[in-house]
Design a protein around this motif. Sequence first.
Motif, PDB file in Angstrom:
ATOM      1  N   GLY A 280      -2.119 -62.515 -17.369  1.00  0.00           N
ATOM      2  CA  GLY A 280      -3.983 -62.025 -17.778  1.00  0.00           C
ATOM      3  C   GLY A 280      -4.495 -62.617 -19.224  1.00  0.00           C
ATOM      4  N   GLU A 281      -5.799 -62.837 -19.116  1.00  0.00           N
ATOM      5  CA  GLU A 281      -5.882 -63.856 -20.532  1.00  0.00           C
ATOM      6  C   GLU A 281      -6.515 -62.871 -21.545  1.00  0.00           C
ATOM      7  N   ARG A 282      -6.446 -62.076 -21.546  1.00  0.00           N
ATOM      8  CA  ARG A 282      -6.349 -60.910 -22.998  1.00  0.00           C
ATOM      9  C   ARG A 282      -4.961 -60.632 -23.676  1.00  0.00           C
ATOM     10  N   GLY A 285      -0.998 -60.845 -22.238  1.00  0.00           N
ATOM     11  CA  GLY A 285      -1.280 -60.905 -21.140  1.00  0.00           C
ATOM     12  C   GLY A 285      -1.908 -60.530 -20.371  1.00  0.00           C
ATOM     13  N   THR A 287      -4.541 -58.329 -18.327  1.00  0.00           N
ATOM     14  CA  THR A 287      -5.642 -58.607 -17.683  1.00  0.00           C
ATOM     15  C   THR A 287      -6.841 -57.716 -18.023  1.00  0.00           C
TER      16      THR A 287
END
Length: 467
Positions: A280-282, A285, A287
């Motif tokens: 993920g982008e947070r 990794g 989401t």
Amino acid sequence: MTTLADPVPGGRPADLRRVAALTTTLAAQDVRGIVLAYVDTAGVTRVKTVPTARLEAAVSWGVGMSPVFDTFLADDSIVSTDVLGSPDGDLRLYPDLDQLVALAGQPGWAWAPVDRITQEGERHPGCARTFLRRMVTEAAERYGLAFKAAFEIEWALGLGSAPAGEFVPAVSGPAYGAIRQVELGDFLADLLAALDAQDVDVDQVHPEYAAGQFELSAGALDPVAAADRNVLARQTIRALAQRHGLRVSFSPAVLAGSVGNGGHVHLSCWRDGVNLHAGGERRYGLTPDAESFAAGILAHLPALTAINAPSPASYLRLRPSQWAGVFTAWGRETREAALRLVTGSAGRQRQEANLEVKPVDLAANPYLTLGCLIAAGLDGLVAQRPLPEEITGDPARYDANEAAKLGVRRLPTTLAEAVTEFRADEVLRAALGPVLADAVSAVRLGEAAAVEGLDDDRVAAAYRWAY
């Protein structure tokens, strides 16, 4: 995969089609009886047993057991709520055939977890396993989520020849040391063989920190199966230890003043076969949904302590700077944080990334633990709650101003404090429902009253052999 459907009087058709073949197979294995097991509100595994020939009757119509056990304490005294704790009524125990297994550590016996329903065929509102099944089903239906869960199981091995009530470590040598593995190698080899025969995946087993202490890490499964395997693995450890002249304690504090036995939980969220804790982008990794799920657990940790640390002995273990996770803090691979983000090794993140919840011990009912962790996480997901700033190192080092800035708060230091937090947590109480929530409060307060005035040594002794 675990059966998630409720039992029905007369038996589910699929189970009835299977039962004759299962009975024949068990008889061929010289299995004479079947242990029907569930975990009560106090965290004690209660059982009834039936002859193998009575399996079909148990699957069809259940086995009777009083609902009074929902308000038993660990010492078998009884408290009550407005609907539980009386001598009235009866329940039916229905075995889950998907989890039925011959016990390699107890020849002649098989084992199955049960769901409990009323005589009228309705869900029993005090059944912890039914509660967890409901939380898993609702998460799938409302949010498209599935989960993988695993428990770390720590226990202390004592000499079976020790004086009654006393704990004498069965092994010497340094923590994590080869000496311990050598001294108890025969026991550990028999344990691995028994668990393998029972289809319990073991990631690792090793000597631990405290005197006579070992740890087993089980493979990840769906939450209901993970809780079932927690109970089954402990049954097997205890049975094998007895055959080797040893005695097992899963108590949070076998001896006061020592590092206790934990039951850390690993939990990850999945959607459409994809791990939401990787890619993920947070941060690291995560989401957005995985981050909010983690934030929900972190926010509810004070109240969750009444679920996950349910014994007065739990608070002998929950001490700062002992890797027990006693502050509302999270961090990547930070073992003093109550919520540890495990990102996994390079190349394995999508399979391995998960959350480790550390302030959990094996006095906890594993079904209540996982169900309430899911409820807390979903609350964070729905609210899109952000994670606060992470911590590194030991949060005990922060002064009051630093801790407040980071949102780092000490978890309850007594069982009574934990109940106060739990009673104020509308999310957890609503998830459990009034009957089960009130049973949790009554049993926890009963345990606290039972040891009022006792010093730490006497508290440890009171629960040493209860779990």
